[in-house]
Every structure is written in structure tokens, then in C-alpha cells.
Write a protein that holds these residues in place. Structure first.
Motif, mmCIF file in Angstrom:
data_model
loop_
_atom_site.group_PDB
_atom_site.id
_atom_site.type_symbol
_atom_site.label_atom_id
_atom_site.label_comp_id
_atom_site.label_asym_id
_atom_site.label_seq_id
_atom_site.Cartn_x
_atom_site.Cartn_y
_atom_site.Cartn_z
ATOM 1 N N ILE A 143 0.848 -1.199 0.000
ATOM 2 C CA ILE A 143 0.000 0.000 0.000
ATOM 3 C C ILE A 143 0.882 1.248 0.000
ATOM 4 O O ILE A 143 0.696 2.173 -0.776
ATOM 5 N N VAL A 144 1.892 1.248 0.879
ATOM 6 C CA VAL A 144 2.782 2.407 1.017
ATOM 7 C C VAL A 144 3.633 2.602 -0.240
ATOM 8 O O VAL A 144 3.806 3.727 -0.713
ATOM 9 N N LEU A 145 4.164 1.524 -0.786
ATOM 10 C CA LEU A 145 5.026 1.621 -1.969
ATOM 11 C C LEU A 145 4.321 2.240 -3.168
ATOM 12 O O LEU A 145 4.966 2.824 -4.044
ATOM 13 N N ASN A 146 3.011 2.141 -3.218
ATOM 14 C CA ASN A 146 2.238 2.693 -4.332
ATOM 15 C C ASN A 146 1.823 4.144 -4.132
ATOM 16 O O ASN A 146 1.191 4.729 -5.010
ATOM 17 N N LYS A 147 2.190 4.725 -3.016
ATOM 18 C CA LYS A 147 1.853 6.129 -2.751
ATOM 19 C C LYS A 147 2.878 7.046 -3.418
ATOM 20 O O LYS A 147 4.081 6.794 -3.361
ATOM 21 N N ASP A 148 2.388 8.120 -4.025
ATOM 22 C CA ASP A 148 3.276 9.075 -4.705
ATOM 23 C C ASP A 148 4.300 9.665 -3.746
ATOM 24 O O ASP A 148 5.459 9.850 -4.120
ATOM 25 N N GLU A 149 3.891 9.931 -2.500
ATOM 26 C CA GLU A 149 4.810 10.515 -1.523
ATOM 27 C C GLU A 149 5.991 9.589 -1.258
ATOM 28 O O GLU A 149 7.113 10.036 -1.080
ATOM 29 N N TYR A 150 5.723 8.276 -1.230
ATOM 30 C CA TYR A 150 6.806 7.316 -0.996
ATOM 31 C C TYR A 150 7.725 7.236 -2.206
ATOM 32 O O TYR A 150 8.952 7.148 -2.072
ATOM 33 N N LYS A 151 7.151 7.268 -3.379
ATOM 34 C CA LYS A 151 7.937 7.181 -4.609
ATOM 35 C C LYS A 151 8.922 8.338 -4.745
ATOM 36 O O LYS A 151 9.936 8.212 -5.425
ATOM 37 N N LYS A 152 8.639 9.451 -4.082
ATOM 38 C CA LYS A 152 9.519 10.629 -4.132
ATOM 39 C C LYS A 152 10.691 10.522 -3.163
ATOM 40 O O LYS A 152 11.635 11.326 -3.250
ATOM 41 N N LEU A 153 10.681 9.553 -2.257
ATOM 42 C CA LEU A 153 11.777 9.402 -1.297
ATOM 43 C C LEU A 153 13.034 8.942 -2.031
ATOM 44 O O LEU A 153 12.960 8.270 -3.062
ATOM 45 N N PRO A 154 14.220 9.285 -1.488
ATOM 46 C CA PRO A 154 15.468 8.858 -2.139
ATOM 47 C C PRO A 154 15.613 7.346 -2.147
ATOM 48 O O PRO A 154 15.064 6.640 -1.310
ATOM 49 N N GLU A 155 16.367 6.866 -3.125
ATOM 50 C CA GLU A 155 16.684 5.438 -3.205
ATOM 51 C C GLU A 155 17.651 5.074 -2.097
ATOM 52 O O GLU A 155 18.453 5.899 -1.654
ATOM 53 N N SER A 156 17.594 3.825 -1.672
ATOM 54 C CA SER A 156 18.564 3.344 -0.681
ATOM 55 C C SER A 156 19.933 3.248 -1.333
ATOM 56 O O SER A 156 20.062 2.945 -2.525
ATOM 57 N N ASN A 157 20.966 3.524 -0.543
ATOM 58 C CA ASN A 157 22.329 3.495 -1.028
ATOM 59 C C ASN A 157 23.084 2.378 -0.312
ATOM 60 O O ASN A 157 23.270 2.428 0.901
ATOM 61 N N GLY A 158 23.488 1.366 -1.055
ATOM 62 C CA GLY A 158 24.217 0.253 -0.445
ATOM 63 C C GLY A 158 23.302 -0.891 -0.121
ATOM 64 O O GLY A 158 22.165 -0.968 -0.570
ATOM 65 N N GLY A 159 23.792 -1.804 0.672
ATOM 66 C CA GLY A 159 23.026 -2.987 1.049
ATOM 67 C C GLY A 159 23.633 -3.625 2.288
ATOM 68 O O GLY A 159 24.640 -3.157 2.823
ATOM 69 N N TYR A 160 22.990 -4.678 2.741
ATOM 70 C CA TYR A 160 23.467 -5.387 3.930
ATOM 71 C C TYR A 160 24.081 -6.705 3.509
ATOM 72 O O TYR A 160 23.609 -7.378 2.610
ATOM 73 N N LYS A 161 25.201 -7.050 4.170
ATOM 74 C CA LYS A 161 25.880 -8.315 3.862
ATOM 75 C C LYS A 161 25.821 -9.231 5.050
ATOM 76 O O LYS A 161 25.827 -8.885 6.149
#
Length: 167
Positions: A149-167
Motif C-alpha cells: 500500500i505504502v510503496l504505491n503512494k506518490d509521496e513514498y515514490k519521491k523518497l530517495p533510493e537506498s544506497n548500499g546494502g546489507y551483507k
């Protein structure tokens, strides 16, 4: 006072106890006015969907976290309530597997806080072990339902992309 029929008394007491337990552990058909929830999830539980404050926190990994006001609509909250009722989040849950055959690192952790009818319930589940319980799977599915539900909200789509990842 004499007890004329001890069996009747015993059956009455058992029925009262059973009915009292089932009422406490069942969710009302109608969503209560005070219904709210918070779910923190992901590695270190850094992501959060919080209807108490109408905020969403996104884990940006290397860049920390970002929190924004992203409210769910009344209709979306009702849909979430319906899903919670289907799995009856008020019933006690078995969230840790008996058999801990393997461990994974990193792993997601979910922390839940649900308020309804003046009561607050909390859950914690870890995906550290490779074989989650049926109850844990249901809560993970619920979390993913809310996240969709949240991922489909326009406000969420405007948030920056995650940088990096977890190992």
C-alpha cells in the motif's frame, strides 16, 4: 448453600471461562475508532509504517533513514484491519520456531504495536532462522500487504533510493 447438581455447576463455569477467553481474543467486526498500528521491519527494524503519527520511515542503508508524513487513507486502514481480523492478531502467536536448523545474517526483524479498543498488543519476530512458523509467515504477509500500500503512494515514490546494502 448446597450444590444440587455439581456437573451443571462445572459445565457452567467451563462455558463462562471459554466464552470469556474467546471474546478477549477476537477482534470486533467493526474497526474501533482507536485502531492504529506501527510496524518496524527490515534489517535492524529501520523501516517503519506508523499510523499513530501518519509517518513512514525508509532505511537508506549507508545514508541513514528518512521519515516523512505519509498517511494511509481511512479506506486503506480499514483494509489492513480486515486483514488483521482474518489472521486474528489478538490470538497468542507462536513466532519462534522450535527447530532452529539454520541461521542467516543479516536478517529482518519485525516489531509490531497494535492499538484497538483501548488495548495495545505487541509482537516481535525475527527472520534469523530459516524456517519461520505459520504465525510468523502470516505476520510477514500482513507486513508486506501494508508495505505494498505504502510503496504505491506518490509521496513514498519521491523518497530517495537506498544506497548500499546489507551483507
Amino acid at each position: 448453600m448446597t450444590i444440587r447438581n455439581p456437573l451443571s455447576l462445572f459445565i457452567t463455569i467451563v462455558l463462562l471461562v471459554i466464552s470469556g477467553c474467546s471474546v478477549k481474543n477476537s477482534m470486533p467486526d467493526e474497526m474501533p475508532n482507536d485502531f492504529d498500528f506501527l510496524v518496524q521491519f527490515g534489517v535492524g527494524s529501520k523501516n517503519e509504517i506508523n499510523t499513530f503519527d501518519n509517518t513512514v520511515t525508509k532505511d537508506l542503508v549507508v545514508d541513514g533513514t528518512i521519515t516523512e508524513k505519509i498517511p494511509l487513507t481511512k479506506e486503506e486502514i480499514k483494509r489492513v484491519y480486515k486483514k488483521m481480523k482474518q489472521i486474528n492478531v489478538l490470538e497468542p502467536k507462536k513466532l519462534e520456531p522450535k527447530k532452529k536448523s539454520c541461521m542467516q545474517i543479516p536478517y529482518d526483524e519485525d516489531k509490531w504495536k497494535i492499538k484497538l479498543n483501548g488495548e495495545t498488543i505487541t509482537f516481535y519476530l525475527s527472520e534469523e532462522y530459516c524456517n519461520p512458523t505459520k504465525d510468523a509467515k502470516k505476520l510477514i504477509e500482513l507486513r508486506n500487504y501494508i508495505l505494498d500500500i505504502v510503496l504505491n503512494k506518490d509521496e513514498y515514490k519521491k523518497l530517495p533510493e537506498s544506497n548500499g546494502g546489507y551483507k
